[in-house]
Design a protein around this motif. Structure first.
Motif, PDB file in Angstrom:
ATOM      1  N   GLU A   1      -9.376   8.835 -16.478  1.00 48.79           N
ATOM      2  CA  GLU A   1      -9.041   7.451 -16.818  1.00 48.79           C
ATOM      3  C   GLU A   1      -9.677   6.454 -15.853  1.00 48.79           C
ATOM      4  O   GLU A   1      -9.488   5.257 -15.977  1.00 48.79           O
ATOM      5  CB  GLU A   1      -7.530   7.269 -16.824  1.00 48.79           C
ATOM      6  N   GLY A   2     -10.421   6.951 -14.860  1.00 50.13           N
ATOM      7  CA  GLY A   2     -11.072   6.078 -13.902  1.00 50.13           C
ATOM      8  C   GLY A   2     -10.214   5.731 -12.696  1.00 50.13           C
ATOM      9  O   GLY A   2     -10.613   4.938 -11.855  1.00 50.13           O
ATOM     10  N   GLU A   3      -9.058   6.348 -12.595  1.00 44.36           N
ATOM     11  CA  GLU A   3      -8.159   6.100 -11.453  1.00 44.36           C
ATOM     12  C   GLU A   3      -8.654   6.886 -10.248  1.00 44.36           C
ATOM     13  O   GLU A   3      -8.899   8.086 -10.326  1.00 44.36           O
ATOM     14  CB  GLU A   3      -6.742   6.547 -11.812  1.00 44.36           C
ATOM     15  N   GLU A   4      -8.811   6.200  -9.121  1.00 40.25           N
ATOM     16  CA  GLU A   4      -9.263   6.867  -7.900  1.00 40.25           C
ATOM     17  C   GLU A   4      -8.120   7.681  -7.317  1.00 40.25           C
ATOM     18  O   GLU A   4      -7.035   7.173  -7.065  1.00 40.25           O
ATOM     19  CB  GLU A   4      -9.742   5.842  -6.884  1.00 40.25           C
ATOM     20  N   LEU A   5      -8.377   8.973  -7.102  1.00 40.81           N
ATOM     21  CA  LEU A   5      -7.356   9.857  -6.565  1.00 40.81           C
ATOM     22  C   LEU A   5      -7.434   9.962  -5.050  1.00 40.81           C
ATOM     23  O   LEU A   5      -6.410  10.021  -4.376  1.00 40.81           O
ATOM     24  CB  LEU A   5      -7.520  11.260  -7.169  1.00 40.81           C
TER      25      LEU A   5
ATOM     26  N   PRO B   1       0.804  -1.223   0.000  1.00 38.74           N
ATOM     27  CA  PRO B   1       0.000   0.000   0.000  1.00 38.74           C
ATOM     28  C   PRO B   1       0.842   1.280   0.000  1.00 38.74           C
ATOM     29  O   PRO B   1       0.477   2.274  -0.613  1.00 38.74           O
ATOM     30  CB  PRO B   1      -0.818  -0.116   1.287  1.00 38.74           C
ATOM     31  N   MET B   2       1.981   1.239   0.664  1.00 40.57           N
ATOM     32  CA  MET B   2       2.858   2.400   0.694  1.00 40.57           C
ATOM     33  C   MET B   2       3.416   2.692  -0.704  1.00 40.57           C
ATOM     34  O   MET B   2       3.428   3.839  -1.160  1.00 40.57           O
ATOM     35  CB  MET B   2       4.004   2.162   1.671  1.00 40.57           C
ATOM     36  N   PHE B   3       3.855   1.635  -1.412  1.00 40.17           N
ATOM     37  CA  PHE B   3       4.365   1.811  -2.767  1.00 40.17           C
ATOM     38  C   PHE B   3       3.263   2.281  -3.705  1.00 40.17           C
ATOM     39  O   PHE B   3       3.476   3.154  -4.544  1.00 40.17           O
ATOM     40  CB  PHE B   3       4.976   0.510  -3.292  1.00 40.17           C
ATOM     41  N   ALA B   4       2.063   1.723  -3.573  1.00 41.98           N
ATOM     42  CA  ALA B   4       0.943   2.114  -4.431  1.00 41.98           C
ATOM     43  C   ALA B   4       0.583   3.582  -4.219  1.00 41.98           C
ATOM     44  O   ALA B   4       0.313   4.308  -5.175  1.00 41.98           O
ATOM     45  CB  ALA B   4      -0.266   1.224  -4.154  1.00 41.98           C
ATOM     46  N   ALA B   5       0.586   4.045  -2.980  1.00 41.43           N
ATOM     47  CA  ALA B   5       0.274   5.450  -2.697  1.00 41.43           C
ATOM     48  C   ALA B   5       1.320   6.381  -3.304  1.00 41.43           C
ATOM     49  O   ALA B   5       0.985   7.432  -3.840  1.00 41.43           O
ATOM     50  CB  ALA B   5       0.184   5.669  -1.186  1.00 41.43           C
ATOM     51  N   GLU B   6       2.571   5.992  -3.245  1.00 40.56           N
ATOM     52  CA  GLU B   6       3.640   6.812  -3.827  1.00 40.56           C
ATOM     53  C   GLU B   6       3.523   6.873  -5.343  1.00 40.56           C
ATOM     54  O   GLU B   6       3.673   7.942  -5.952  1.00 40.56           O
ATOM     55  CB  GLU B   6       5.007   6.250  -3.422  1.00 40.56           C
ATOM     56  N   ILE B   7       3.231   5.753  -5.978  1.00 39.49           N
ATOM     57  CA  ILE B   7       3.045   5.726  -7.431  1.00 39.49           C
ATOM     58  C   ILE B   7       1.860   6.597  -7.821  1.00 39.49           C
ATOM     59  O   ILE B   7       1.924   7.374  -8.779  1.00 39.49           O
ATOM     60  CB  ILE B   7       2.857   4.280  -7.925  1.00 39.49           C
ATOM     61  N   ARG B   8       0.749   6.486  -7.072  1.00 43.64           N
ATOM     62  CA  ARG B   8      -0.444   7.283  -7.356  1.00 43.64           C
ATOM     63  C   ARG B   8      -0.158   8.774  -7.199  1.00 43.64           C
ATOM     64  O   ARG B   8      -0.553   9.598  -8.007  1.00 43.64           O
ATOM     65  CB  ARG B   8      -1.578   6.861  -6.430  1.00 43.64           C
ATOM     66  N   ARG B   9       0.580   9.140  -6.145  1.00 41.66           N
ATOM     67  CA  ARG B   9       0.894  10.549  -5.903  1.00 41.66           C
ATOM     68  C   ARG B   9       1.735  11.127  -7.037  1.00 41.66           C
ATOM     69  O   ARG B   9       1.464  12.221  -7.530  1.00 41.66           O
ATOM     70  CB  ARG B   9       1.636  10.687  -4.574  1.00 41.66           C
ATOM     71  N   LYS B  10       2.746  10.384  -7.486  1.00 44.30           N
ATOM     72  CA  LYS B  10       3.593  10.851  -8.585  1.00 44.30           C
ATOM     73  C   LYS B  10       2.802  10.951  -9.883  1.00 44.30           C
ATOM     74  O   LYS B  10       2.997  11.876 -10.668  1.00 44.30           O
ATOM     75  CB  LYS B  10       4.789   9.922  -8.762  1.00 44.30           C
ATOM     76  N   ARG B  11       1.886  10.010 -10.112  1.00 41.05           N
ATOM     77  CA  ARG B  11       1.076  10.028 -11.325  1.00 41.05           C
ATOM     78  C   ARG B  11       0.170  11.252 -11.343  1.00 41.05           C
ATOM     79  O   ARG B  11       0.029  11.917 -12.355  1.00 41.05           O
ATOM     80  CB  ARG B  11       0.236   8.757 -11.417  1.00 41.05           C
TER      81      ARG B  11
END
Length: 69
Positions: free
Chosen positions: A52-56, A7-17
């Motif tokens: 794109e349907g990605e939850e922010l 979850p930590m890695f996913a949050a970082e990827i989402r934040r950068k995106r």
């Protein structure tokens, strides 16, 4: 290990995106509001979703806040 840090890695990827997408002028996001039952109680759930349907971001609350003027 992956369950602990996933979850930590996913949050970082989402934040950068999200930061990268904000630089584009065509980037759009929408706010969804839903009234759902969680553990037998009704709650309001808000979600910010990009084109794109990605939850922010998401947020759940027992009450719906009303702005008073």
């Amino acid at each position: 290990m992956l369950n602990r840090f996933g979850p930590m890695f996913a949050a970082e990827i989402r934040r950068k995106r999200v930061q990268r997408m904000r630089s584009f002028t065509h980037w759009q996001w929408h706010l969804d509001e839903v009234y759902v039952k969680i553990n037998g109680e009704m709650h309001y759930v808000w979600r910010a979703v990009d084109q794109e349907g990605e939850e922010l971001e998401s947020f759940a609350s027992k009450t719906r806040t009303k702005h008073r003027r």
